[in-house]
Design an enzyme around this catalytic site. Structure first.
Site, PDB file in Angstrom:
ATOM      1  N   CYS A 153      -1.600  34.228  10.084  1.00 53.86           N
ATOM      2  CA  CYS A 153      -1.311  34.925  11.346  1.00 53.86           C
ATOM      3  C   CYS A 153      -0.883  33.954  12.434  1.00 53.86           C
ATOM      4  CB  CYS A 153      -2.539  35.705  11.780  1.00 53.86           C
ATOM      5  SG  CYS A 153      -3.155  36.710  10.441  1.00 53.86           S
ATOM      6  N   GLY A 184       1.954   5.011  -0.652  1.00 54.92           N
ATOM      7  CA  GLY A 184       1.298   6.271  -0.974  1.00 54.92           C
ATOM      8  C   GLY A 184       2.344   7.300  -1.347  1.00 54.92           C
ATOM      9  N   GLU A 203       0.833  -1.210   0.000  1.00 57.71           N
ATOM     10  CA  GLU A 203       0.000   0.000   0.000  1.00 57.71           C
ATOM     11  C   GLU A 203       0.867   1.261   0.000  1.00 57.71           C
ATOM     12  OE1 GLU A 203      -2.024  -0.409   3.728  1.00 57.71           O
ATOM     13  OE2 GLU A 203      -3.283  -2.056   3.058  1.00 57.71           O
ATOM     14  N   ARG A 214       2.833  20.188   6.254  1.00 56.84           N
ATOM     15  CA  ARG A 214       3.874  19.267   6.722  1.00 56.84           C
ATOM     16  C   ARG A 214       5.006  19.952   7.504  1.00 56.84           C
ATOM     17  NH1 ARG A 214       6.684  16.286   4.276  1.00 56.84           N
ATOM     18  NH2 ARG A 214       6.339  14.482   5.590  1.00 56.84           N
TER      19      ARG A 214
HETATM   20  N1  LLP Z   1      -1.240   1.936   4.601  1.00 56.10           N
HETATM   21  C1  LLP Z   1      -1.695   2.382   5.792  1.00 56.10           C
HETATM   22  C2  LLP Z   1      -2.529   1.498   6.609  1.00 56.10           C
HETATM   23  C3  LLP Z   1      -1.361   3.681   6.228  1.00 56.10           C
HETATM   24  O1  LLP Z   1      -1.793   4.113   7.404  1.00 56.10           O
HETATM   25  C4  LLP Z   1      -0.541   4.506   5.410  1.00 56.10           C
HETATM   26  C5  LLP Z   1      -0.189   5.861   5.827  1.00 56.10           C
HETATM   27  C6  LLP Z   1      -0.119   3.994   4.168  1.00 56.10           C
HETATM   28  C7  LLP Z   1      -0.482   2.699   3.802  1.00 56.10           C
HETATM   29  C8  LLP Z   1       0.725   4.773   3.212  1.00 56.10           C
HETATM   30  O2  LLP Z   1       1.971   5.139   3.757  1.00 56.10           O
HETATM   31  P1  LLP Z   1       3.049   5.847   2.819  1.00 56.10           P
HETATM   32  O3  LLP Z   1       3.498   4.834   1.786  1.00 56.10           O
HETATM   33  O4  LLP Z   1       2.405   7.026   2.185  1.00 56.10           O
HETATM   34  O5  LLP Z   1       4.126   6.232   3.759  1.00 56.10           O
HETATM   35  N2  LLP Z   1       0.618  12.869   6.742  1.00 56.10           N
HETATM   36  C9  LLP Z   1       1.881  12.232   7.023  1.00 56.10           C
HETATM   37  C10 LLP Z   1       1.887  10.776   6.612  1.00 56.10           C
HETATM   38  C11 LLP Z   1       0.773   9.959   7.243  1.00 56.10           C
HETATM   39  C12 LLP Z   1       0.758   8.508   6.816  1.00 56.10           C
HETATM   40  C13 LLP Z   1      -0.422   7.784   7.342  1.00 56.10           C
HETATM   41  N3  LLP Z   1      -0.577   6.421   6.912  1.00 56.10           N
HETATM   42  C14 LLP Z   1       2.992  13.024   6.334  1.00 56.10           C
HETATM   43  O6  LLP Z   1       2.701  14.060   5.711  1.00 56.10           O
HETATM   44  O7  LLP Z   1       4.167  12.686   6.446  1.00 56.10           O
END
Ligand code: LLP
Length: 423
Positions: free
Chosen positions: A346, A277, A275, A314
């Protein structure tokens, strides 16, 4: 290969000049490169070569429907964490059997929604969720395929706000309780156990935590098979990190991650699901902003730009670094000097970078934040009544607005007055 490069001193995304998009769309805006999205998907696909596998893009990273369509056309499924994400995935043309449903707090309404619409599997995170899903599926006359997300209690060595695999985190079922939980799952009506799920965190820059977690998953898979469960799918989550600071970061490559999967889990002959992202979308996007003022403070200069923490949270939320580069390359011989790069909001937290060495910039110049394709637009808000900023997709020499900037009227019309107020 980087699709964001300078050509004749002007930053391009593929064959599109960024300043041309800025002139057409106005700043600030997000911009994504199709070729980069496609390349990242392919890199993952090739990294798992030889293993039976499927890639479920974690659409929380960037859920623009044009982005989803781009990836779905390559063969990606979607990892969704809400009824809204499920609806968006379906709107992008993804079929239910290519969607997995993750998340620690799935509601009964969401369970009903996805069981009615079709779903490949639920990644169940707790015993109460498992019992609820059994009730809902039985009531609907459906069989819900499930994995249980286990918490392997490993240190992902990433930012505390995005580490998920320690026992103190809210995610998953502790390894020590897993066999008992699977025993209960097998006894419940409306459920079919198909595998194990694990996700230990995001922006991992070290493979060792993966090796530890996957080794524990392999041991559990063998124990569960001995207990009579038909474990044939392993969902390994996402989390592989990307270089945010190009000059000094080199996180592991997907091919090395694929090798860890092969070594730890290959012998089980399960179907592997991942998975990712951030690794797909992060470096496929930039945030483009214009300098409003250069202000000389006491002992430091401030570059005040028209993007704020509401557009890209971020840095404020995770102290995250984004490379920030001029859209028109500095003339040779101009020395970089330190500036604080800040937004118009602000709050002191509306600071993107302190004392960043930048070439001389003035009011009206454009800058681009790199690595802003993941967890950028999706985490934006309209704080300070700043409308959500547009998103643009580039393919070759074409670009298109894939989400328009709302007008003030559109933004205002979402609020309604109660009957006791005069309109
Ligand atoms: N699968 C599950 C169950 C997850 O909770 C997440 C991310 C992913 C896959 C994907 O993870 P990735 O490959 O994108 O690292 N907003 C934060 C990141 C939060 C990630 C939450 N879960 C940031 O801007 O760094």
């Amino acid at each position: 290969m980087d699709h964001f490069i300078y050509k004749n001193g002007a930053l391009h995304a593929e064959d599109v000049a960024i300043s041309e998009v800025a002139a057409a769309v106005g700043t600030p805006f997000y911009l994504y490169s199709t070729a980069t999205l496609q390349r990242h998907f392919t890199v993952f696909d090739e990294a798992l070569d030889g293993l039976e596998h499927k890639i479920f893009y974690a659409m929380k990273a960037n859920d623009n429907i044009a982005v989803l369509r781009t990836l779905a056309a390559m063969g990606a499924g979607m990892d969704v964490v809400s009824g809204g994400e499920y609806a968006k995935a379906r709107a992008a043309g993804v079929s239910g059997d290519m969607i997995v449903f993750s998340g620690v707090g799935k509601t009964e309404a969401e369970m009903r929604q996805v069981l009615a619409g079709g779903i490949r599997q639920f990644n169940v995170e707790s015993e109460p969720e498992m019992r609820q899903l059994s009730r809902v599926a039985t009531d609907m006359g459906k069989i819900a395929k499930i994995t249980l997300r286990v918490n392997p209690d490993v240190d992902a060595k990433t930012h505390a706000k995005i580490a998920t695999g320690k026992s103190e985190n809210k995610f998953g079922i502790p390894m020590s309780q897993a066999r008992e939980a699977y025993r209960e799952a097998a006894s419940l009506s409306g459920l079919e156990v198909v595998g194990i799920d694990v996700h230990i965190g995001s922006q991992l820059t070290d493979l060792e935590p993966y090796r530890q977690a996957f080794t524990k998953v392999a041991e559990l898979a063998e124990a569960l098979r001995e207990d009579g469960h038909n474990i044939h799918r392993l969902d390994l989550g996402g989390g592989l990190g990307i270089p945010y600071e190009r000059s000094n970061e080199a996180p592991p490559l997907p091919v090395e991650y694929g090798q860890v999967i092969r070594e730890t889990l290959g012998h089980l002959e399960c179907e592997i699901e991942i998975e990712p992202g951030r690794l797909i979308a992060g470096n496929a996007g930039i945030l483009v902003s214009q300098v409003i003022y250069l202000k000389h403070g006491e002992g430091r200069d401030f570059l005040i730009i028209d993007a704020g923490m509401n557009d890209l949270i971020r840095p404020a939320m995770y102290e995250a670094h984004h490379d920030i580069i001029p859209v028109i390359e500095a003339a040779p011989g101009l020395e970089p000097a330190p500036v604080d790069i800040v937004g118009p909001i602000c709050e002191t937290g509306d600071t993107f970078s302190k004392q960043r060495a930048m070439p001389p910039l003035k009011s009206g110049d454009l800058v681009a934040f790199r690595s802003a394709g993941a967890y950028g637009a999706v985490m934006a808000s309209e704080y300070n009544a700043r409308p959500l900023i547009p998103e643009v997709l580039v393919q070759g020499d074409q670009f298109a607005v894939v989400r328009a900037r709302p007008t003030y009227e559109e933004m205002i019309s979402r609020d309604t007055l109660p009957s006791w107020m005069e309109s």
